[in-house]
Design a protein around this motif. Structure first.
Motif, PDB file in Angstrom:
ATOM      1  N   PRO A  88     -89.335  35.499 -27.158  1.00  0.00           N
ATOM      2  CA  PRO A  88     -88.805  36.591 -28.000  1.00  0.00           C
ATOM      3  C   PRO A  88     -87.324  36.349 -28.317  1.00  0.00           C
ATOM      4  O   PRO A  88     -86.523  36.135 -27.398  1.00  0.00           O
ATOM      5  CB  PRO A  88     -88.985  37.830 -27.110  1.00  0.00           C
ATOM      6  CG  PRO A  88     -90.044  37.460 -26.132  1.00  0.00           C
ATOM      7  CD  PRO A  88     -89.932  35.983 -25.914  1.00  0.00           C
ATOM      8  N   LEU A  89     -86.987  36.364 -29.595  1.00  0.00           N
ATOM      9  CA  LEU A  89     -85.596  36.123 -30.011  1.00  0.00           C
ATOM     10  C   LEU A  89     -84.939  37.437 -30.400  1.00  0.00           C
ATOM     11  O   LEU A  89     -85.587  38.334 -30.945  1.00  0.00           O
ATOM     12  CB  LEU A  89     -85.555  35.144 -31.183  1.00  0.00           C
ATOM     13  CG  LEU A  89     -86.096  33.741 -30.901  1.00  0.00           C
ATOM     14  CD1 LEU A  89     -85.891  32.832 -32.115  1.00  0.00           C
ATOM     15  CD2 LEU A  89     -85.442  33.126 -29.671  1.00  0.00           C
ATOM     16  N   HIS A  90     -83.665  37.536 -30.118  1.00  0.00           N
ATOM     17  CA  HIS A  90     -82.904  38.754 -30.414  1.00  0.00           C
ATOM     18  C   HIS A  90     -81.570  38.360 -31.042  1.00  0.00           C
ATOM     19  O   HIS A  90     -81.110  37.239 -30.867  1.00  0.00           O
ATOM     20  CB  HIS A  90     -82.658  39.561 -29.146  1.00  0.00           C
ATOM     21  CG  HIS A  90     -83.925  40.030 -28.501  1.00  0.00           C
ATOM     22  ND1 HIS A  90     -84.517  41.232 -28.820  1.00  0.00           N
ATOM     23  CD2 HIS A  90     -84.729  39.436 -27.591  1.00  0.00           C
ATOM     24  CE1 HIS A  90     -85.629  41.368 -28.121  1.00  0.00           C
ATOM     25  NE2 HIS A  90     -85.784  40.290 -27.361  1.00  0.00           N
ATOM     26  N   SER A  91     -80.974  39.313 -31.750  1.00  0.00           N
ATOM     27  CA  SER A  91     -79.707  39.058 -32.426  1.00  0.00           C
ATOM     28  C   SER A  91     -78.598  39.916 -31.854  1.00  0.00           C
ATOM     29  O   SER A  91     -78.845  41.004 -31.342  1.00  0.00           O
ATOM     30  CB  SER A  91     -79.822  39.365 -33.922  1.00  0.00           C
ATOM     31  OG  SER A  91     -80.799  38.537 -34.491  1.00  0.00           O
ATOM     32  N   ALA A  92     -77.375  39.423 -31.972  1.00  0.00           N
ATOM     33  CA  ALA A  92     -76.209  40.201 -31.579  1.00  0.00           C
ATOM     34  C   ALA A  92     -75.027  39.748 -32.429  1.00  0.00           C
ATOM     35  O   ALA A  92     -74.861  38.554 -32.671  1.00  0.00           O
ATOM     36  CB  ALA A  92     -75.901  39.993 -30.098  1.00  0.00           C
ATOM     37  N   ALA A  93     -74.240  40.716 -32.887  1.00  0.00           N
ATOM     38  CA  ALA A  93     -73.028  40.402 -33.666  1.00  0.00           C
ATOM     39  C   ALA A  93     -71.843  40.445 -32.717  1.00  0.00           C
ATOM     40  O   ALA A  93     -71.431  41.517 -32.270  1.00  0.00           O
ATOM     41  CB  ALA A  93     -72.860  41.404 -34.796  1.00  0.00           C
ATOM     42  N   LEU A  94     -71.318  39.271 -32.382  1.00  0.00           N
ATOM     43  CA  LEU A  94     -70.255  39.190 -31.370  1.00  0.00           C
ATOM     44  C   LEU A  94     -69.200  38.174 -31.769  1.00  0.00           C
ATOM     45  O   LEU A  94     -69.509  37.167 -32.416  1.00  0.00           O
ATOM     46  CB  LEU A  94     -70.859  38.784 -30.016  1.00  0.00           C
ATOM     47  CG  LEU A  94     -71.887  39.735 -29.393  1.00  0.00           C
ATOM     48  CD1 LEU A  94     -72.543  39.088 -28.185  1.00  0.00           C
ATOM     49  CD2 LEU A  94     -71.225  41.053 -29.024  1.00  0.00           C
ATOM     50  N   PRO A  95     -67.942  38.415 -31.367  1.00  0.00           N
ATOM     51  CA  PRO A  95     -66.869  37.479 -31.689  1.00  0.00           C
ATOM     52  C   PRO A  95     -66.715  36.404 -30.608  1.00  0.00           C
ATOM     53  O   PRO A  95     -67.250  36.543 -29.516  1.00  0.00           O
ATOM     54  CB  PRO A  95     -65.627  38.381 -31.675  1.00  0.00           C
ATOM     55  CG  PRO A  95     -65.945  39.385 -30.605  1.00  0.00           C
ATOM     56  CD  PRO A  95     -67.448  39.599 -30.639  1.00  0.00           C
ATOM     57  N   ILE A  96     -65.991  35.335 -30.948  1.00  0.00           N
ATOM     58  CA  ILE A  96     -65.445  34.424 -29.942  1.00  0.00           C
ATOM     59  C   ILE A  96     -63.977  34.804 -29.804  1.00  0.00           C
ATOM     60  O   ILE A  96     -63.263  34.895 -30.805  1.00  0.00           O
ATOM     61  CB  ILE A  96     -65.539  32.954 -30.389  1.00  0.00           C
ATOM     62  CG1 ILE A  96     -66.993  32.530 -30.593  1.00  0.00           C
ATOM     63  CG2 ILE A  96     -64.818  32.055 -29.401  1.00  0.00           C
ATOM     64  CD1 ILE A  96     -67.711  32.092 -29.357  1.00  0.00           C
ATOM     65  N   ALA A  97     -63.516  35.044 -28.593  1.00  0.00           N
ATOM     66  CA  ALA A  97     -62.117  35.424 -28.368  1.00  0.00           C
ATOM     67  C   ALA A  97     -61.544  34.552 -27.260  1.00  0.00           C
ATOM     68  O   ALA A  97     -61.955  34.650 -26.114  1.00  0.00           O
ATOM     69  CB  ALA A  97     -62.026  36.897 -27.982  1.00  0.00           C
ATOM     70  N   CYS A  98     -60.614  33.696 -27.649  1.00  0.00           N
ATOM     71  CA  CYS A  98     -60.075  32.708 -26.706  1.00  0.00           C
ATOM     72  C   CYS A  98     -58.852  33.248 -25.973  1.00  0.00           C
ATOM     73  O   CYS A  98     -58.102  34.061 -26.514  1.00  0.00           O
ATOM     74  CB  CYS A  98     -59.701  31.434 -27.459  1.00  0.00           C
ATOM     75  SG  CYS A  98     -59.094  30.125 -26.393  1.00  0.00           S
ATOM     76  N   VAL A  99     -58.636  32.755 -24.778  1.00  0.00           N
ATOM     77  CA  VAL A  99     -57.448  33.104 -24.003  1.00  0.00           C
ATOM     78  C   VAL A  99     -56.171  32.743 -24.766  1.00  0.00           C
ATOM     79  O   VAL A  99     -55.115  33.330 -24.549  1.00  0.00           O
ATOM     80  CB  VAL A  99     -57.472  32.400 -22.625  1.00  0.00           C
ATOM     81  CG1 VAL A  99     -57.366  30.885 -22.788  1.00  0.00           C
ATOM     82  CG2 VAL A  99     -56.377  32.898 -21.714  1.00  0.00           C
ATOM     83  N   GLU A 100     -56.261  31.770 -25.671  1.00  0.00           N
ATOM     84  CA  GLU A 100     -55.084  31.359 -26.449  1.00  0.00           C
ATOM     85  C   GLU A 100     -54.682  32.396 -27.488  1.00  0.00           C
ATOM     86  O   GLU A 100     -53.680  32.229 -28.171  1.00  0.00           O
ATOM     87  CB  GLU A 100     -55.372  30.035 -27.156  1.00  0.00           C
ATOM     88  CG  GLU A 100     -55.522  28.881 -26.194  1.00  0.00           C
ATOM     89  CD  GLU A 100     -56.170  27.678 -26.849  1.00  0.00           C
ATOM     90  OE1 GLU A 100     -56.031  27.495 -28.066  1.00  0.00           O
ATOM     91  OE2 GLU A 100     -56.834  26.920 -26.130  1.00  0.00           O
ATOM     92  N   GLY A 101     -55.490  33.450 -27.625  1.00  0.00           N
ATOM     93  CA  GLY A 101     -55.111  34.547 -28.512  1.00  0.00           C
ATOM     94  C   GLY A 101     -55.899  34.586 -29.804  1.00  0.00           C
ATOM     95  O   GLY A 101     -56.023  35.640 -30.407  1.00  0.00           O
ATOM     96  N   TRP A 102     -56.429  33.449 -30.249  1.00  0.00           N
ATOM     97  CA  TRP A 102     -57.198  33.493 -31.509  1.00  0.00           C
ATOM     98  C   TRP A 102     -58.576  34.079 -31.248  1.00  0.00           C
ATOM     99  O   TRP A 102     -59.090  34.031 -30.129  1.00  0.00           O
ATOM    100  CB  TRP A 102     -57.306  32.116 -32.152  1.00  0.00           C
ATOM    101  CG  TRP A 102     -58.006  31.061 -31.340  1.00  0.00           C
ATOM    102  CD1 TRP A 102     -57.409  30.128 -30.527  1.00  0.00           C
ATOM    103  CD2 TRP A 102     -59.417  30.820 -31.254  1.00  0.00           C
ATOM    104  NE1 TRP A 102     -58.370  29.341 -29.947  1.00  0.00           N
ATOM    105  CE2 TRP A 102     -59.603  29.735 -30.380  1.00  0.00           C
ATOM    106  CE3 TRP A 102     -60.556  31.410 -31.826  1.00  0.00           C
ATOM    107  CZ2 TRP A 102     -60.869  29.238 -30.055  1.00  0.00           C
ATOM    108  CZ3 TRP A 102     -61.810  30.908 -31.511  1.00  0.00           C
ATOM    109  CH2 TRP A 102     -61.952  29.836 -30.638  1.00  0.00           C
TER     110      TRP A 102
END
Ligand SMILES: Nc1nc2c(c(=O)[nH]1)N[C@H]1C(S)=C(S)[C@@H](COP(=O)(O)O)O[C@H]1N2
Ligand SMILES: [Mo]
Length: 408
Positions: free
Chosen positions: A297-311
């Motif tokens: 079963p596949l599922h979706s999620a809208a999520l960011p990548i947030a790096c420790v470097e601030g970007w």
């Protein structure tokens, strides 16, 4: 006598005085407090108490007193915290430099100590100034130069922060009342050791000097803040982050931290007939090809990548298998435990990470196979990568090879 920096007449700027120093000090009082708090919060987001794998400072002792299980809500929590920490830190650089400039005559003042109390005060100032420079320099180097201190940035920046903040609190307690009093006066009425006895003619007013410092801060802010956004705004982030790989356009056209080539991932080991995900848990070990994973079963999620470097990136549309469904495959039907995730990558500090049970249980936490409607690109972690809401980028392991469920 005036040739020596320890004589007051050596310092000629008519700008120096209690008012300028106080104004800059009050800005730093607020700004550095925010930096310290967001820094501690960022450290907690790594879940260092979960597993030695996540912990870069195993000797922290009571300095970890405040740690808490990092939540998965709101899903932009780390993005906000770290964007604030890094962007504010960079923005405050001109203010810090101006503040140090404004008090520099005191660095050379003689005699070195008039009393024991004065000696202690000067030693605490050494920790304050040294600590401030150390924290700003290590922070900027980590962002700009791509981990110049392999593996040890976290350690240096973390312990440095405590030393610095201890001196900062002592300084703030001693000086804030006088600073606020100075600011209520428009001119330096009281004689101050900072006021030059033989000032040069002014070339700029004190307010003008403040505007100059503020303009510098604004410029840094305007060339940094875009790193937390996509599209045209990111292009304004001239100063951040370090060069990096060009992600190109299309569905995978968002910021890349380490490329597959950098991590030493070869196409031969990610091919359909070569790669298997090895999942271990209470009931044993399961090996799955990517095609088999894609039939779960596949599922979706809208999520960011947030790096420790601030970007950070805006929300990307990930699709894959829920971590809690993978836990269920190996005997954890409705009580998902912690998990240790390991990458195909053979070297490097980020090749493995531990996730806490609350992160595994969240229905948005995925072993992603697709992003924005396409297969993951090699640089974003093909064949499969972790994506967890609110977590720092470091915990979103790419090129996953092995997952071991169980209490860590
Ligand atoms: N195996 C592996 N996974 C990794 C990394 C890494 O170096 N190796 N870098 C991490 C870091 S620090 C970040 S910010 C994210 C970045 O993901 P992206 O390159 O897809 O944007 O991946 C994480 N996953
Ligand atoms: Mo990162």
């Amino acid at each position: 006598m005036t040739r020596s920096p320890s004589s007051p007449g050596f310092w000629r700027s008519p700008l120096r005085g209690a008012w300028l120093t106080s104004a800059l000090g009050v800005v730093l009082l607020g700004g550095i407090t925010v930096l310290f708090v967001t820094g501690l919060v960022s450290y907690a987001a790594y879940n260092p108490n979960l597993s030695p794998v996540n912990d870069k400072t195993p000797d922290k002792g009571i300095l970890g007193f405040y740690l808490f299980p990092w939540p998965t809500d709101p899903h932009w929590l780390y993005r906000l915290n770290q964007g604030l920490h890094v962007t504010l830190g960079i923005t405050l650089i001109p203010v810090l430099l101006a503040k140090l400039w404004s008090v520099i005559p005191r660095l050379f003042a003689l005699p070195p100590a008039r009393s024991l109390a004065h000696a202690l005060e000067r030693i605490s100032l050494l920790l304050l100034v040294g600590g401030a420079l150390f924290e700003f320099v290590t922070g900027v180097l980590n962002i700009q130069l791509d981990y110049v201190f392999p593996g040890s940035f976290y350690t240096l920046h973390f312990y440095g922060a405590w030393v610095f903040f201890a001196a900062f609190v002592a300084h703030a307690v001693l000086k804030t009342p006088a600073a606020l009093r100075n600011l209520r006066r428009l001119r330096d009425e009281e004689p101050s050791d900072l006021v030059s006895p033989r000032p040069d003619p002014p070339t700029v007013s004190r307010r003008g000097a403040l505007w100059f410092v503020g303009g510098g801060s604004l410029l840094l802010f305007a060339t940094t803040a875009g790193q937390s956004f996509d599209g045209l705004l990111r292009r304004t982030a001239l100063l951040a982050p370090h060069g990096g790989a060009d992600p190109g356009g299309g569905p995978s056209g968002f910021q890349i931290n380490k490329t597959a080539a950098y991590a030493g991932i070869h196409a031969a080991e990610t091919a359909e007939d070569a790669w298997r995900l090895v999942v271990t848990g209470r009931t044993g070990t399961v090996r799955l090809s990517r095609a088999q994973l894609a039939r779960l079963p596949l599922h979706s999620a809208a999520l960011p990548i947030a790096c420790v470097e601030g970007w950070s990136t805006s929300d990307q549309w990930w699709r894959g298998v829920r971590l809690r469904d993978l836990a269920a495959l190996v005997g954890y039907d409705d009580d998902p435990p912690d998990v240790l995730v390991e990458s195909l990558q053979r070297r490097g500090a980020f090749r493995r990470a531990a996730l806490r049970a609350n992160q595994v249980a969240d229905p948005r936490s995925l072993l992603a196979l697709y992003v924005n409607g396409e297969d993951l690109s090699p640089d974003h972690g093909f064949p499969a990568r972790i994506i967890v809401p609110a977590a720092p980028g470091v915990l979103n392991t790419k090129w996953v090879a092995r997952m071991t469920f169980g209490d860590l």
